[in-house]
Design a protein around this motif. Structure first.
Motif, mmCIF file in Angstrom:
data_model
loop_
_atom_site.group_PDB
_atom_site.id
_atom_site.type_symbol
_atom_site.label_atom_id
_atom_site.label_comp_id
_atom_site.label_asym_id
_atom_site.label_seq_id
_atom_site.Cartn_x
_atom_site.Cartn_y
_atom_site.Cartn_z
ATOM 1 N N UNK A 37 -36.194 -20.606 -25.864
ATOM 2 C CA UNK A 37 -37.154 -20.058 -26.821
ATOM 3 C C UNK A 37 -36.486 -19.923 -28.179
ATOM 4 N N UNK A 40 -38.786 -16.527 -31.117
ATOM 5 C CA UNK A 40 -39.758 -15.636 -30.522
ATOM 6 C C UNK A 40 -41.138 -16.221 -30.283
ATOM 7 N N UNK A 41 -41.231 -17.536 -30.208
ATOM 8 C CA UNK A 41 -42.534 -18.145 -29.943
ATOM 9 C C UNK A 41 -42.540 -18.819 -28.587
ATOM 10 N N UNK A 88 -34.038 -18.508 -20.841
ATOM 11 C CA UNK A 88 -34.636 -17.746 -19.742
ATOM 12 C C UNK A 88 -34.641 -18.593 -18.482
ATOM 13 N N UNK A 97 -40.024 -13.435 -15.667
ATOM 14 C CA UNK A 97 -38.846 -13.888 -16.400
ATOM 15 C C UNK A 97 -37.948 -12.690 -16.638
ATOM 16 N N UNK A 98 -36.673 -12.957 -16.796
ATOM 17 C CA UNK A 98 -35.765 -11.888 -17.168
ATOM 18 C C UNK A 98 -35.796 -11.669 -18.666
ATOM 19 N N UNK A 99 -34.876 -10.866 -19.152
ATOM 20 C CA UNK A 99 -34.814 -10.553 -20.582
ATOM 21 C C UNK A 99 -34.196 -11.688 -21.381
ATOM 22 N N UNK A 100 -33.591 -12.648 -20.702
ATOM 23 C CA UNK A 100 -33.026 -13.807 -21.382
ATOM 24 C C UNK A 100 -31.609 -13.586 -21.862
ATOM 25 N N UNK B 35 -48.453 -13.905 -20.773
ATOM 26 C CA UNK B 35 -47.285 -13.049 -20.878
ATOM 27 C C UNK B 35 -47.343 -12.295 -22.197
ATOM 28 N N UNK B 37 -44.627 -10.423 -25.033
ATOM 29 C CA UNK B 37 -43.222 -10.298 -25.412
ATOM 30 C C UNK B 37 -43.112 -9.410 -26.647
ATOM 31 N N UNK B 41 -37.400 -8.696 -26.822
ATOM 32 C CA UNK B 41 -37.436 -8.419 -25.389
ATOM 33 C C UNK B 41 -37.762 -9.678 -24.588
ATOM 34 N N UNK B 42 -37.709 -9.540 -23.270
ATOM 35 C CA UNK B 42 -38.073 -10.649 -22.400
ATOM 36 C C UNK B 42 -39.572 -10.763 -22.265
ATOM 37 N N UNK B 43 -39.993 -11.667 -21.401
ATOM 38 C CA UNK B 43 -41.420 -11.893 -21.180
ATOM 39 C C UNK B 43 -41.928 -10.953 -20.098
ATOM 40 N N UNK B 89 -46.053 -10.413 -29.182
ATOM 41 C CA UNK B 89 -46.500 -11.799 -29.122
ATOM 42 C C UNK B 89 -47.062 -12.039 -27.728
#
Lengths: 107, 117
Positions: A37, A40-41, A88, A97-100, B35, B37, B41-43, B89
């Motif tokens: 990612x 943030x999109x 991720x 999904x995790x926090x990445x 999802x 976000x 932070x994560x999804x 988002x």
């Protein structure tokens, strides 16, 4: 509970170095995927590894899967500044999904 | 279309108003996901549609959130009486088949950035 927990949360390296990120999950899977990612999109699918595979390559990406440990790793070789992004993992349920891992590659 | 399309790309709304977010999945994709976000932070999973099956709504944070998918294609996520903590988002994704087929590859839209003021 979360599927696909990545670590480290953040990783900063120099251009040309390798970057390794890890992912752990909790239940049985059919496959595991890694996504990237930017800004943030939307996420972009990078690579999918099936439960009967142990290692998979795609360009500078190498993914391993250890189903006995319920873990996977993503290795980016010869990193570039353009690899700076969040990464991720997700299992085939694709719902968690995790926090990445936030990767920063310094030029 | 060529990819997953979300609209609007940005939405600013006043606290207490209702908002609708739209997702056009890739044609032929039977699975659709929403999802959320928050910044940095994560999804956070919200809801999952698969074909004609009942959706998995287990991720919706409150009864102010709802989603529907008409005709197995376009989906709308509705947030009623928006609160400031809803600012995030909102990402939509679709995939060719559901989770048990081993296909798994999800395609994401670019998201809707919702700001509640």
């Amino acid at each position: 509970s979360q599927q696909g927990e990545e670590d480290p949360q953040a990783l900063s390296i120099q251009e040309g170095e390798n970057a390794t990120m890890n992912c752990s999950y909790k239940t049985s899977i059919n496959n595991l995927q890694w996504y990237r990612q930017n800004s943030g999109r939307g996420l972009v699918h990078l690579i999918l590894i099936r439960s009967n595979e142990r290692e998979k390559h795609s360009g500078r990406l190498r993914v391993t899967l250890d189903t006995s440990k319920k873990s996977s790793s993503l290795l980016i070789t010869a990193s570039r500044a353009a690899d700076t992004a969040s990464y991720f993992c997700a299992t085939d349920a694709e719902r968690r999904f995790g926090a990445g891992t936030r990767l920063t590659v310094k030029p | 279309g060529a990819g997953v399309s979300q609209s609007p790309s940005n939405k600013v709304t006043e606290k207490g108003k209702d908002v609708e977010l739209r997702c056009d999945p890739i044609s032929g994709h039977t699975a659709l996901y929403w999802y959320r976000q928050s910044l940095g932070q994560g999804l956070e999973f919200l809801i999952y549609f698969q074909g004609n099956s009942a959706p998995d709504k287990s991720g919706l944070p409150s009864d102010r959130f709802s989603a529907e998918r008409t005709g197995g294609s376009v989906s709308t996520l509705t947030i009623q009486r928006t609160q400031q903590e809803d600012s995030a988002v909102y990402l939509c994704a679709s995939s060719l088949a559901g989770p048990l087929t081993g296909q798994g590859k999800a395609f994401f839209g670019q998201g809707t950035r919702l700001t509640v003021v």
